[in-house]
Scaffold this motif. Sequence first.
Motif, short mmCIF file in Angstrom:
data_model
loop_
_atom_site.label_atom_id
_atom_site.label_comp_id
_atom_site.label_asym_id
_atom_site.label_seq_id
_atom_site.Cartn_x
_atom_site.Cartn_y
_atom_site.Cartn_z
N ALA A 173 0.81 -1.22 0.00
CA ALA A 173 0.00 0.00 0.00
C ALA A 173 0.84 1.28 0.00
CB ALA A 173 -0.96 -0.01 1.19
N PRO A 174 1.98 1.34 0.73
CA PRO A 174 2.77 2.58 0.67
C PRO A 174 3.24 2.93 -0.74
CG PRO A 174 3.44 1.26 2.55
CD PRO A 174 2.52 0.41 1.74
N VAL A 175 3.45 1.92 -1.58
CA VAL A 175 3.81 2.18 -2.97
C VAL A 175 2.59 2.59 -3.77
CG1 VAL A 175 4.76 1.18 -5.09
CG2 VAL A 175 5.78 0.61 -2.87
N ARG A 176 1.47 1.91 -3.56
CA ARG A 176 0.25 2.21 -4.30
C ARG A 176 -0.23 3.63 -4.04
NH1 ARG A 176 -1.67 -3.03 -2.25
NH2 ARG A 176 -3.12 -1.93 -0.89
N LEU A 177 -0.09 4.08 -2.81
CA LEU A 177 -0.73 5.33 -2.39
C LEU A 177 0.15 6.56 -2.54
CD1 LEU A 177 -2.36 3.96 0.89
CD2 LEU A 177 -3.55 4.49 -1.24
N ARG A 178 1.41 6.40 -2.83
CA ARG A 178 2.37 7.49 -2.70
C ARG A 178 2.11 8.66 -3.63
NH1 ARG A 178 7.76 4.75 -5.33
NH2 ARG A 178 6.96 4.62 -7.46
N LEU A 199 -2.99 -6.50 23.99
CA LEU A 199 -1.95 -5.74 23.33
C LEU A 199 -1.16 -4.83 24.26
CD1 LEU A 199 -3.92 -4.83 20.10
CD2 LEU A 199 -1.65 -5.89 20.11
N ASN A 200 -1.53 -4.78 25.52
CA ASN A 200 -0.89 -3.80 26.40
C ASN A 200 0.59 -4.12 26.67
OD1 ASN A 200 -2.33 -5.97 27.86
ND2 ASN A 200 -1.33 -5.12 29.68
N GLU A 201 1.00 -5.39 26.49
CA GLU A 201 2.39 -5.75 26.71
C GLU A 201 3.16 -5.96 25.41
OE1 GLU A 201 2.30 -9.17 29.20
OE2 GLU A 201 1.92 -8.04 31.03
N TRP A 202 2.53 -5.68 24.27
CA TRP A 202 3.19 -5.83 22.98
C TRP A 202 4.20 -4.70 22.79
CZ3 TRP A 202 2.23 -2.34 18.76
CH2 TRP A 202 2.92 -2.67 17.58
N HIS A 203 5.36 -5.04 22.22
CA HIS A 203 6.42 -4.06 22.00
C HIS A 203 6.58 -3.80 20.50
CE1 HIS A 203 7.40 -5.95 25.92
NE2 HIS A 203 7.65 -4.70 26.26
N PRO A 204 6.29 -2.60 20.04
CA PRO A 204 6.39 -2.31 18.60
C PRO A 204 7.84 -2.27 18.13
CG PRO A 204 5.92 -0.30 19.82
CD PRO A 204 5.84 -1.42 20.81
N PRO A 205 8.13 -2.78 16.95
CA PRO A 205 9.49 -2.72 16.41
C PRO A 205 9.89 -1.31 16.00
CG PRO A 205 8.00 -3.61 14.76
CD PRO A 205 7.21 -3.48 16.04
N TYR A 206 8.92 -0.52 15.58
CA TYR A 206 9.10 0.89 15.21
C TYR A 206 7.85 1.63 15.66
CZ TYR A 206 12.73 -1.05 12.19
OH TYR A 206 13.83 -1.73 11.73
N ASP A 207 7.95 2.95 15.76
CA ASP A 207 6.78 3.73 16.16
C ASP A 207 5.68 3.66 15.11
OD1 ASP A 207 7.79 4.46 18.59
OD2 ASP A 207 8.51 6.44 17.94
N ALA A 208 6.05 3.44 13.85
CA ALA A 208 5.06 3.30 12.78
C ALA A 208 5.66 2.41 11.68
CB ALA A 208 4.66 4.65 12.22
N PHE A 209 4.82 1.56 11.09
CA PHE A 209 5.28 0.65 10.04
C PHE A 209 4.08 0.08 9.30
CE2 PHE A 209 4.89 -1.55 14.06
CZ PHE A 209 4.23 -2.73 13.78
N PHE A 210 4.35 -0.65 8.22
CA PHE A 210 3.28 -1.27 7.43
C PHE A 210 3.49 -2.78 7.41
CE2 PHE A 210 1.71 -2.95 3.34
CZ PHE A 210 0.37 -2.64 3.48
N VAL A 211 2.40 -3.52 7.51
CA VAL A 211 2.43 -4.98 7.45
C VAL A 211 1.64 -5.43 6.22
CG1 VAL A 211 1.87 -7.15 8.59
CG2 VAL A 211 2.56 -5.17 9.96
#
Length: 380
Positions: free
Chosen positions: A10-15, A119-131
């Motif tokens: 999606a980041p490529v489609r929407l850019r 989800l309260n104990e989940w640790h994000p790999p980055y502050d924002a990302f796409f899956v």
Amino acid sequence: MNQTVFSPYAPVRLRNEVWWTFAIQSAQNGLVAPNGQIARNLPDIIMRELIAPMMAAAQRNANDDGNDAYMGQLYAKLLQQRHWVPMVGQYHLSGKQIFDLDDNIVSMLRNTDVADCTLNEWHPPYDAFFVRFGKQEDMNLQFDDGHEYLDGAFVAVTPWTPEGPERRLKIGLTTVKDDGSGVMMPGYFIDFTPGEQRLSPHAAVDAFIARKFADLDSDEDKSESNKALIEIRKGELKEGADLLRKATELVVNCLFYIESMGANKELSPGRDVPVELLVKWQQSPQLRRYKVAQKIGSEGYAMVRMMGDEVQPGIGSTGGNRADVSTHWRRGHWRRQAHGPQKSLMKRVWIRPVMVNPSKPHEELPGHVYAVGGDGKNVH
């Protein structure tokens, strides 16, 4: 074929979309911080400089028949940009990270329970990302004469309060059409408060919907036009409730999987990179691959973190191979496990799903079935 519109990411489609460009410029101009916090005037800027001009252009091009209904639905969709612009800006500032999950892993995760997980104990790999998890045939909504299918999600975390450790979790769902081309308008946006992150995924979605309904009901604008807009927005939430529950369950499984495997996987060419660039990447020495990566980016493709190649499809089973037992998944789950000094730390361990009696004909099962190793061992 338009390479951008049909990209698996999606980041490529929407850019090239106006609202996406606006989000990047907002981040570059300091209106969005790397942690997702926004300037106080950003919502007003979005309304004035993005949504209002788009509505004005749509009104000039609209047909007279059914104009009010169409414009109301369009306005409701455009209002989502108030949430998507900060999230996309934060995604840009976080390095434009893309996690691409192998199709076999996605199939297994879809057969993994998260009912008791929070989800309260989940640790994000980055502050924002796409899956990216690919087109999900059973997660769809009616779109004009066809459907739009869930295929990925943006994920971001922002501080709940400036001084506290708690966070707000944001999820923006992306979709594709029947032919695989992208839907270019912002999709469903979900956000979970710290309290909602302590609930199971389905309960969290229900709490989110209830909160949004309460917010809409408390709107002080009692004009007829705003009442109609509120009903449209409520209708969208009701229509999408089941999709949001299914989507959140899949996204949560993906987030736990990425966390369990670690986020330090090296970048590699995305699945749509042309063969000649892929070969060049593979044949280049490690220290010179950055030049190939720059070439890939300049030609409009993505460098991604491919996840799931540690699991290969194969044949295996548990619980015997009795002829009277039909082929089916034995669902996986997540288990919390103590580790570290004096077992003082906790981690999430994936107990993989397995295929029971894979040798039995299973034409009656919907879709593709991937049989996996039946040893039941953890990823770790």
